[in-house]
Write a protein that holds these residues in place. Structure first.
Motif: not given
Length: 394
Positions: A26-37, A39-44
């Motif tokens: 459930v809620h993989e889309h929410i996890t993806a939202g954190f991944f997006k940020v 990535s934008e911050l250069g955090v692997t």
């Protein structure tokens, strides 16, 4: 829908700033939202998703991919599988662990072996508060929690005051892949999406069926309800539609024959092409306004689509709906579906999403800075980001 190639997984010896775990489908889309940020911050980040998620839902990250984020789907059946995942995380040597979700003894206890701080999403404050191990984390000072709405944050802090100052709100982020996001308020037939599992207990399908029988012929504009999920009561819905001759009002997206779910590609396409979303929240599920969240609202906010619902739903989640009467919460004939109103709510939704994305980034950046993953001199003063979102739009 545009797709981006990504590695299925990182190499076995790949280091990562953050190791992410998600065990429930459930809620993989929410996890993806954190991944997006991240990535934008250069955090692997290396994301490890239970193989069952892939089997049930398919690979969301074939449609949403981010630089520096690698995803795999380990089998997690039996102690040896969990040990293999633990060994992998130790090899990754992360500074932080990230969990979606974190509210049960099992996963919270498993996380203790790594001696790392945890950031986590809590969906159900009651389950968290009832977990002895989660409460141990709350008292440790090494847990930072994100909730998906202000009312959930408030409920969690009331139950677990030990988390004061360490519970933040992560609002729904843009769920659609990069590409055109067209909106046609003048469509001949209004496509209204009903997101989430087809479950008569959690969504008011029976109420919608009853009102369509009564008032469907009085609708000023033709409508088509798109059902974009499977669920325990999908067969019942199909039977009700046929029984009452309501076929012209519904489109049910096809299910994957193996998983019984609607593929991500069709789900995302439906969200990106509809005129409105109807969360279909029944009055009996008051918990979705007090202590939990419903994916029906999160999908609408993330897709920046007008939402058709009673005003109390909008008040709880911080948006301006196309109102339905509280005593007729599924009667679409009572909604103002004029092109002008649809365009107005669409523009409001885009603004909410823009500010939500900014808020999410600022708060996550500040949390990561506290753990040394982002330089503090990059973090602006973000006190404004913690204001209740409702105040931004009223």
């Amino acid at each position: 829908m545009s797709q981006s190639f990504r590695p299925v997984s990182a190499p076995d010896n790949a280091k990562a700033d953050i190791s992410c775990m998600q065990m429930e489908a459930v809620h993989e889309h929410i996890t993806a939202g954190f991944f997006k940020v991240f990535s934008e911050l250069g955090v692997t980040c290396n994301g490890h998703f239970n193989r069952r998620i892939l089997q049930l839902n398919g690979d969301l990250f074939n449609h949403l991919s981010y630089a520096g984020v690698h995803v795999d789907y380990p089998v997690l059946v039996g102690r040896h599988c969990w040990q293999a995942l633990a060994d992998r995380i130790i090899t990754e040597s992360p500074e932080l662990l990230f969990f979606n979700t974190f509210q049960k003894d099992g996963i919270a206890g498993w996380a203790e072996q790594f001696d790392r701080p945890v950031i986590a999403i809590v969906h159900n404050p009651g389950k968290f508060a009832d977990s002895e191990v989660c409460m141990r984390w709350a008292r440790s000072g090494r847990l930072t929690v994100f909730c998906l709405a202000e009312h959930v944050q408030k409920s969690l802090l009331k139950r677990v005051p030990e988390l004061e100052g360490r519970v933040h709100v992560h609002y729904a982020y843009e769920v659609l892949p990069p590409g055109p996001d067209e909106y046609d308020a003048d469509a001949d037939v209004l496509n209204i999406v009903i997101p989430g599992s087809v479950n008569y207990l959690n969504r008011g399908f029976d109420g919608l069926i009853d009102t369509l029988k009564e008032t469907g012929s009085a609708l000023e504009r033709p409508v088509k309800f798109s059902i974009i999920a499977g669920g325990p009561d999908r067969k019942r819905l199909e039977e009700d539609i046929s029984k009452y001759g309501l076929e012209k009002y519904f489109e049910l997206l096809p299910l994957d024959p193996l998983s019984g779910r609607v593929p991500h590609s069709l789900y995302l396409e439906a969200l990106g092409s509809c005129q409105a979303i109807m969360p279909l929240l029944p009055a009996s599920r008051i918990d979705y306004l007090k202590s939990k969240v419903t994916s029906g609202v999160l999908a609408g906010l993330g897709a920046a689509r007008p939402m058709i619902c009673p005003p109390e739903v909008g008040e709880a989640y911080g948006f301006e709906p196309i109102n339905l009467p509280t005593d007729r919460p599924f009667d679409i004939s009572k909604a103002d579906l004029s092109p002008a109103t649809l365009r107005d709510r669409r523009q409001r939704g885009l603004k909410i999403r823009e500010i939500s994305n900014k808020h999410n980034r600022e708060v996550i950046e500040r949390v990561l800075a506290d753990h040394g993953l982002v330089h503090k001199d990059r973090v602006d003063a973000t006190a404004e980001a913690e204001k209740p979102r409702r105040r931004w739009f009223r």
